[in-house]
Design an enzyme around this catalytic site. Structure first.
Site, PDB file in Angstrom:
ATOM      1  N   ASN A 150       9.508   3.044  31.264  1.00  0.00           N
ATOM      2  CA  ASN A 150       8.249   2.364  31.548  1.00  0.00           C
ATOM      3  C   ASN A 150       8.250   0.906  31.105  1.00  0.00           C
ATOM      4  O   ASN A 150       7.592   0.068  31.702  1.00  0.00           O
ATOM      5  CB  ASN A 150       7.086   3.107  30.889  1.00  0.00           C
ATOM      6  CG  ASN A 150       7.376   3.518  29.472  1.00  0.00           C
ATOM      7  OD1 ASN A 150       8.342   4.253  29.225  1.00  0.00           O
ATOM      8  ND2 ASN A 150       6.587   3.042  28.528  1.00  0.00           N
ATOM      9  N   ALA A 199      -0.320  10.758  38.710  1.00  0.00           N
ATOM     10  CA  ALA A 199      -0.823  10.108  39.931  1.00  0.00           C
ATOM     11  C   ALA A 199      -1.134   8.631  39.729  1.00  0.00           C
ATOM     12  O   ALA A 199      -0.921   7.822  40.641  1.00  0.00           O
ATOM     13  CB  ALA A 199      -2.088  10.831  40.397  1.00  0.00           C
ATOM     14  N   THR A 236     -10.682  25.182  34.957  1.00  0.00           N
ATOM     15  CA  THR A 236     -11.030  24.932  36.359  1.00  0.00           C
ATOM     16  C   THR A 236     -10.365  23.644  36.841  1.00  0.00           C
ATOM     17  O   THR A 236     -10.390  22.628  36.150  1.00  0.00           O
ATOM     18  CB  THR A 236     -12.566  24.824  36.507  1.00  0.00           C
ATOM     19  OG1 THR A 236     -13.131  26.023  35.975  1.00  0.00           O
ATOM     20  CG2 THR A 236     -12.984  24.645  37.955  1.00  0.00           C
ATOM     21  N   CYS A 324       0.078  -2.038  18.843  1.00  0.00           N
ATOM     22  CA  CYS A 324      -0.595  -2.622  17.665  1.00  0.00           C
ATOM     23  C   CYS A 324      -1.040  -1.497  16.736  1.00  0.00           C
ATOM     24  O   CYS A 324      -1.752  -0.600  17.165  1.00  0.00           O
ATOM     25  CB  CYS A 324      -1.837  -3.380  18.086  1.00  0.00           C
ATOM     26  SG  CYS A 324      -1.454  -4.961  18.793  1.00  0.00           S
TER      27      CYS A 324
HETATM   28  C1  LIG Z   1       7.264   7.246  31.293  1.00  0.00           C
HETATM   29  C2  LIG Z   1       5.878   7.743  31.051  1.00  0.00           C
HETATM   30  N1  LIG Z   1       5.682   9.027  30.704  1.00  0.00           N
HETATM   31  C3  LIG Z   1       4.464   9.521  30.490  1.00  0.00           C
HETATM   32  C4  LIG Z   1       3.343   8.731  30.589  1.00  0.00           C
HETATM   33  C5  LIG Z   1       1.991   9.336  30.326  1.00  0.00           C
HETATM   34  O1  LIG Z   1       1.294   9.500  31.528  1.00  0.00           O
HETATM   35  P1  LIG Z   1      -0.264   9.861  31.575  1.00  0.00           P
HETATM   36  O2  LIG Z   1      -0.984   8.564  31.438  1.00  0.00           O
HETATM   37  O3  LIG Z   1      -0.471  10.472  32.925  1.00  0.00           O
HETATM   38  O4  LIG Z   1      -0.555  10.828  30.487  1.00  0.00           O
HETATM   39  C6  LIG Z   1       3.478   7.396  30.955  1.00  0.00           C
HETATM   40  C7  LIG Z   1       2.302   6.503  31.029  1.00  0.00           C
HETATM   41  O5  LIG Z   1       2.222   5.481  30.384  1.00  0.00           O
HETATM   42  C8  LIG Z   1       4.792   6.879  31.182  1.00  0.00           C
HETATM   43  O6  LIG Z   1       5.001   5.608  31.531  1.00  0.00           O
END
Ligand SMILES: Cc1ncc(COP(=O)(O)O)c(C=O)c1O
Length: 382
Positions: A150, A199, A236, A324
């Site tokens: 990420n 999503a 649900t 932070c």
């Molecule tokens: C690589 C990765 N895994 C998991 C997540 C967590 O996703 P969610 O926001 O759907 O919980 C993120 C979101 O920042 C991510 O970038």
């Protein structure tokens, strides 16, 4: 002008997604578990979304388990799998550059007595495959590896990594949250057992995602309750969000080649401009094995958080990997794992492009960046 360059944090909803969700919120109020017509209509909408996810990822509809996002999917895969196998195995393998929603449940398991091996990455962010192979033991219950990082956008060689796990007879979980909708993720080609997606990283709604669990494996549900999701996740269903996810998957399947091309063009324009206009900059992560939309740059001598604030004032939204904590700025664990110093990590920013960005916006960002970096450097270097 606002220029949103933080699509890896979250992305805007596409019009078709909003429309589909609005229709559900207005008209499809039935409970998918109810047997009457209202319930059956809601169930049909959930079933269609399940088909859309399965088609995008190349799995069977029975493999798709809806969750409240990737954090829940990662927790379910790791805690659910480990607990189902407790007594037979006590070891897990992951990488040193995972998302906190994988790292944190692994730390919970360590407190419960599991051993966890964190395989290193090189200076380009690539998994050390030899170390990965050596780390798998007879006691290993599961390996969990991030497909696309990420922070840096670095892609792991998933085909090889998954094949290595498969050869050793070990199940593999892959956090593909940043990969889905940005690069091809087709499990017909890759022997992955569990996969998490979310999503809101590809123009769907927040708070919904999936755990793909292939071949009905045994795991302990994390959310215990009703029989929803074939008893694997009580509660649900969030029908509107699930339908929005399904439509986001349909659009991703249709548009993926164009998205990859367009995002890479914008991202490269940004990097070429930064590189040409600003001295002492360095790209983090291997450029040829990276998400098409992500650029992570070190602006030497800058405090990243201050540059981010200055960018925001000028209308540009970007991000740093740093978190932070009570006033202190922690350097990114991902960049540290790649061998960067804490100063370099703190001087690094992430730009992630996506739907709604165009060349004019990028050129505006490029017109502001040199001056802001120069001022940030003067501020941090007396
Ligand atoms: C690589 C990765 N895994 C998991 C997540 C967590 O996703 P969610 O926001 O759907 O919980 C993120 C979101 O920042 C991510 O970038």
């Amino acid at each position: 002008m606002r220029v949103y360059l933080d699509h890896n944090a979250t992305s805007p909803l596409l019009g078709e997604v909003v429309e589909s969700m609005t229709r559900v919120l207005r008209d499809l109020y039935g409970n998918p578990s109810s047997v009457h017509e209202e319930g059956r209509s809601a169930r049909a909408a959930v079933d269609r979304a399940r088909e859309s996810v399965a088609s995008l990822i190349g799995v069977e509809v029975e493999d798709v388990l809806f969750t409240a996002g990737a954090t829940e999917a990662n927790n379910t895969a790791l805690l659910g799998l480990a607990r189902a196998r407790a007594g037979t195995a006590r070891h897990l393998v992951t990488s040193a550059a995972e998302h906190p929603s994988v790292e944190a449940p692994l730390e919970v398991l360590e407190r419960e007595g599991w051993r966890v091996t964190r395989v290193g990455v090189d200076s380009e962010g690539q998994l050390d495959e030899a170390q990965f192979e050596e780390s798998i033991e007879s006691e290993t219950a599961l390996v969990s590896i991030l497909w696309a990082n990420n922070e840096t956008g670095v892609l792991q060689p998933m085909q090889r990594v998954a094949a290595l796990a498969r050869e050793r007879g070990i199940s593999i979980h892959v956090d593909a949250t940043q990969a889905v909708g940005k690069v091809p993720v087709d499990l017909q080609d890759v022997p992955i057992d569990f996969l998490s997606l979310s999503a809101h990283k590809f123009n769907g709604p927040k708070g919904v995602g999936c755990l793909i669990a292939r071949g009905d494996p045994a795991f302990e549900p994390i959310l215990c309750g009703g029989p929803q999701e074939r008893g694997r996740r009580g509660g649900t269903e969030n029908v509107a969000a699930i339908v929005g996810l399904g439509v986001a998957c349909e659009l991703a399947e249709e548009e993926l080649p164009d998205r990859m091309h367009d995002y890479a063009g914008l991202r490269d324009r940004l990097w070429e401009g930064i590189h040409a206009k600003i001295p002492s900059v360095r790209r983090n992560g291997s450029a040829d094995r990276m998400l098409p939309n992500t650029l992570n740059v070190e602006f030497e001598g800058v405090v990243g958080e201050l540059l981010l604030q200055a960018l925001d004032v000028e209308g540009i939204a970007a991000s740093s990997g740093a978190a932070c904590h009570s006033g202190s700025i922690e350097p990114s664990n991902v960049l540290i794992a790649m061998g960067r110093s804490p100063e370099s990590a703190r001087a690094s920013l992430r730009f992630s492009v996506g739907h709604g960005n165009d060349a004019t916006q990028l050129d505006y960002a490029l017109s502001r960046l040199p001056d802001l970096v120069e001022r940030a450097r003067r501020g941090t270097r007396p």
